[in-house]
Scaffold this active site. Structure first.
Site, PDB file in Angstrom:
ATOM      1  N   GLU A  41      37.361  39.760  37.813  1.00 32.92           N
ATOM      2  CA  GLU A  41      36.366  39.844  38.991  1.00 32.92           C
ATOM      3  C   GLU A  41      34.928  39.412  39.034  1.00 32.92           C
ATOM      4  OE1 GLU A  41      38.293  42.039  37.434  1.00 32.92           O
ATOM      5  OE2 GLU A  41      39.863  42.351  39.118  1.00 32.92           O
TER       6      GLU A  41
ATOM      7  N   HIS B  18      43.395  53.267  42.206  1.00 33.36           N
ATOM      8  CA  HIS B  18      43.535  52.602  43.404  1.00 33.36           C
ATOM      9  C   HIS B  18      43.297  53.284  44.559  1.00 33.36           C
ATOM     10  CE1 HIS B  18      46.534  51.135  40.498  1.00 33.36           C
ATOM     11  NE2 HIS B  18      46.481  49.884  41.327  1.00 33.36           N
TER      12      HIS B  18
END
Lengths: 410, 338
Positions: free
Chosen positions: B60, B129
């Site tokens: 990322e 999540h």
């Protein structure tokens, strides 16, 4: 019953500490001219050994020898020497200015001048550097106005960055010098992205990323290598190994084994190691890697082996962690002395011309300093306005900042 | 006009901007050939070429770091972080780099970059999540933070974000991808095709950044919400009968102060709702703004309804999620105060 002994943590230590005799016997230095020069389109597999050697051009008698020599004319080499003298004179002036309280902070590139000065000359207009705080030579070896660098260091009313940045964190798009962050390694991966964009657009410009030995330990270094190798980005990734990260010796960033250049092998990247105190070698290697990038042959990792002769910054005192004599004992010598001796050996230079040039540059720097100080220094004279503090956070000032500016009474 | 899910609206926004501006590029994990784990980039690679929509390594900080470099070099990258929960390695590049490059270079270098990421829970995603990290972005000066609550806004806001000259964090409430969700998890799922804001114009349009919208005009209490919580607040209002004015903030930073203040001055009461944890959450900022600027109009303490200060749990998801019952109770509580 276990026959295992208790495990022990290994913490690397430098060879010597203050009070000890400097010892660089562990630094293996090959003879100048002994490292071969691969074709730019050669497969990295064919020259993996170059990551463990040191490409050198100038030998002990100041002759330029071997396959990486003979790339610069007398005139170009003299410009190189002048560039190094200029940045050294600039550093000396600004260091003194900091000591006199005219600014808060300064960082020299003492002993490392050849790297940025020579690399700059191998680039073309429109290429972009993503420098660390020790590549001021990338600016001083162009016609970027020295006075603007001083204005930035002084954070005065003419500071191109309006007093927003720590001294020496210059920025110039026009001169291919990306805004210095101050956070380490972040710019390395940005250089890869800039280069990817060049390829996406079908441009011919390339990027150069810069990082120190210590900050190769950051995950951004790994990210850069992943992205650069995956997308074959037109980028030259430069590691300036000056042996010291503030007080931490380079063995903490990489352990005792391998070299920084060898980190490129896992990515299948061409990886070269070069004498960072040899202007001619730096230029030759830079030219090779830049040409490779521009021919769409992908990234190159270069380790410049050098030595940080000065403190990390004006806030640092190296006598607390390394022998005072270590700088003089550095086996690759001083980049200015070496190129000067070479030019004299080549009958292109003389002691007199050297003294005169040095004096002329020092006088030019002094003159620029006087001019810059007319616009103020950090604590006296003209200063950027407080109103400027609120500008440029966004393209357009949002309501909450407008209100805060009003609250601040500006 | 077409009926679209939020996924389709987001995909259409990127498609439209990529069609009119060749400098827009899209990349991220699983984003290229496959089209993203939520399918938001499906067919973009096929249509616009793999040099403009491609897969990225699982890295990322590298995704955002390279996007910054691309933006500095004249592109308009729109990158995807697969889940907002995975953005933390990129936080250095977002908070220390993208946000400040304009400022520190005095405008010489700018970062017109959009970072998309699915946010929030309600899908049994557990603690990795389901997070809502918006307050970690709104605390940073120099970036904009956007949270759409429906397909119409999602498309218009995303086009505006990509075309904006500053970095934008675009948080997509993943529970809203396929339909409006009012927190009644035990009821049948309603598709966007049954909701008026699933009606999404074709082609190019923008919803301006920095502008809130009043979803329901009311007289008694102002509800400040965004993303999924807009729908939860609507359900709570209907179920309690409290005449609430529901403001969908849409952009959290920079915030539409005028719309908020005008409403609270009218109603005299304010409930702030978000799914993220409470302490130092964005609701604290909203609450402070209302208190500082509307204190003399207030008839009750500003009240927050939020996720609890625990990691987002798996089995206990609906006990954690601030559903209509909790929002409704807060509405009644502020109405009872005098």
């Amino acid at each position: 019953m276990s026959d295992y002994q208790p495990l022990k943590l290994y913490v690397p230590e430098p060879e010597v500490r203050p009070g000890d005799e400097p010892d660089f016997s562990g630094v293996d230095i090959p003879k100048a001219g002994s490292v071969r020069r691969p074709e730019i389109d050669a497969s990295p597999e064919e020259f993996r050994d170059l990551a463990y050697s040191i490409i050198r051009v100038l030998d002990r008698k100041a002759n330029a020898v071997g396959p990486w020599a003979d790339m610069l004319s007398d005139e170009e080499a003299i410009i190189g020497l002048t560039d190094m003298l200029r940045v050294r004179a600039y550093d000396a002036r600004m260091l003194m200015a900091q000591r006199q309280g005219k600014t808060s902070f300064y960082m020299q590139c003492l002993g490392e001048e050849a790297i940025a000065c020579a690399f700059r000359k191998a680039l073309s207009p429109g290429d972009m550097n993503f420098p660390t705080y020790r590549q001021q030579g990338l600016l001083t070896s162009t016609d970027y106005p020295i006075i603007d660098m001083m204005n930035q260091v002084y954070s005065n009313e003419s500071d191109p960055l309006k007093g927003r940045q720590l001294p020496i964190m210059y920025s110039s798009k026009e001169y291919g010098f990306f805004s210095v962050s101050g956070n380490l390694a972040t710019q390395f991966v940005q250089a890869v992205g800039w280069a990817m964009a060049s390829a996406i657009k079908g441009d011919t410009k390339i990027a150069a990323g810069w990082i120190g030995d210590g900050s190769t330990a950051e995950s951004d270094f790994h990210s850069s290598m992943v992205f650069a190798s995956t997308y074959r980005a037109p980028v030259v990734l430069n590691i300036v190994n000056n042996q010291w990260a503030i007080s931490t010796f380079q063995g903490i960033a990489k352990g005792d084994s391998a070299t920084f250049a060898a980190r490129g092998h896992g990515f299948g990247m061409p990886s070269l190691r070069v004498d960072g105190n040899d202007y001619l070698a730096v230029y030759a290697v830079a030219k090779w890697a830049i040409e490779r990038a521009r021919r769409n042959l992908g990234p190159t990792l270069i380790e410049y082996v050098t030595y940080r002769s000065g403190p990390h910054s004006t806030s640092d005192d190296p006598s607390a962690y390394r022998p005072k004599e270590e700088s003089d004992a550095w086996p690759l010598g001083d980049p200015i002395e070496r190129l000067k001796n070479h030019l004299i050996a080549r009958d292109a230079w003389s002691e007199d011309r050297h003294v005169q040039t040095k004096a002329r540059l020092e006088s030019e720097i002094l003159q620029a300093q006087k001019e810059a100080e007319k616009h103020g220094t950090l604590h006296s004279g003209g200063a950027p306005s407080t109103r400027d503090m609120f500008e440029g956070v966004y393209k357009e000032m949002p309501e909450h900042l407008r209100r805060q500016r009003q609250e601040a009474g500006v | 006009m077409a009926r679209m899910t939020m996924i389709e609206a987001i995909r259409d926004a990127m498609d439209v901007v990529m069609s009119v501006n060749e400098n827009v590029v899209v990349f991220g994990e699983d984003v290229g050939y496959f089209g993203g784990v939520f399918r938001c980039t499906q067919s973009l690679q096929e249509k616009h070429g793999k040099h403009r929509c491609f897969d990225a390594p699982i890295n990322e900080s590298g995704i955002v770091g390279t996007a910054i470099g691309m933006a500095v070099n004249g592109l308009r990258p729109c990158v995807e972080i697969q889940f907002a929960d995975y953005m933390y390695p990129a936080y250095d590049q977002i908070s220390q780099e993208a946000s400040r490059i304009r400022y520190r270079s005095n405008g010489e270098f700018t970062v017109p970059m959009t970072v998309r990421m699915p946010t929030g829970g309600g899908i049994f995603g557990g603690q990795t999540h389901s997070q809502s990290p918006e307050a970690l972005f709104t605390h940073i000066c120099g970036i904009k933070t956007v949270v759409p609550s429906n397909p119409y806004d999602a498309k218009g806001l995303l086009i505006a974000a990509i075309e904006d000259d500053d970095p934008v964090i675009f948080l997509e409430p993943k529970r809203l991808y396929n339909g409006p969700f009012d927190g009644h998890h035990d009821r049948p799922i309603i598709p966007w095709s049954k909701h008026p804001l699933g009606e999404t114009p074709d082609g190019h349009y923008t919803v301006p950044l920095g502008k809130a919208v009043i979803r329901r005009v009311g007289q008694d209490v102002t509800v400040l919400a965004y993303g999924t919580m807009v729908h939860v607040a609507e359900a709570a209002t209907e179920e309690t009968g409290v005449d609430a004015e529901i403001i969908d903030l849409r952009t959290l930073a920079p915030l539409d102060l005028d719309t908020i203040e005008e409403s609270v001055r009218k109603t005299g009461r304010c409930v702030v709702v978000h799914e993220a944890t409470r302490t130092s959450g964005y609701g604290a900022e909203l609450s402070a703004i209302v208190q500082e600027n509307c204190f003399y109009a207030l008839e009750a303490p500003v009240t927050r309804v939020t996720g609890w200060d625990t990691p987002y749990p798996h089995a206990q998801e609906w006990a954690y999620f601030p559903g209509p019952a909790r929002v409704g109770a807060a509405l009644k509580r502020v109405m009872e105060a005098s």
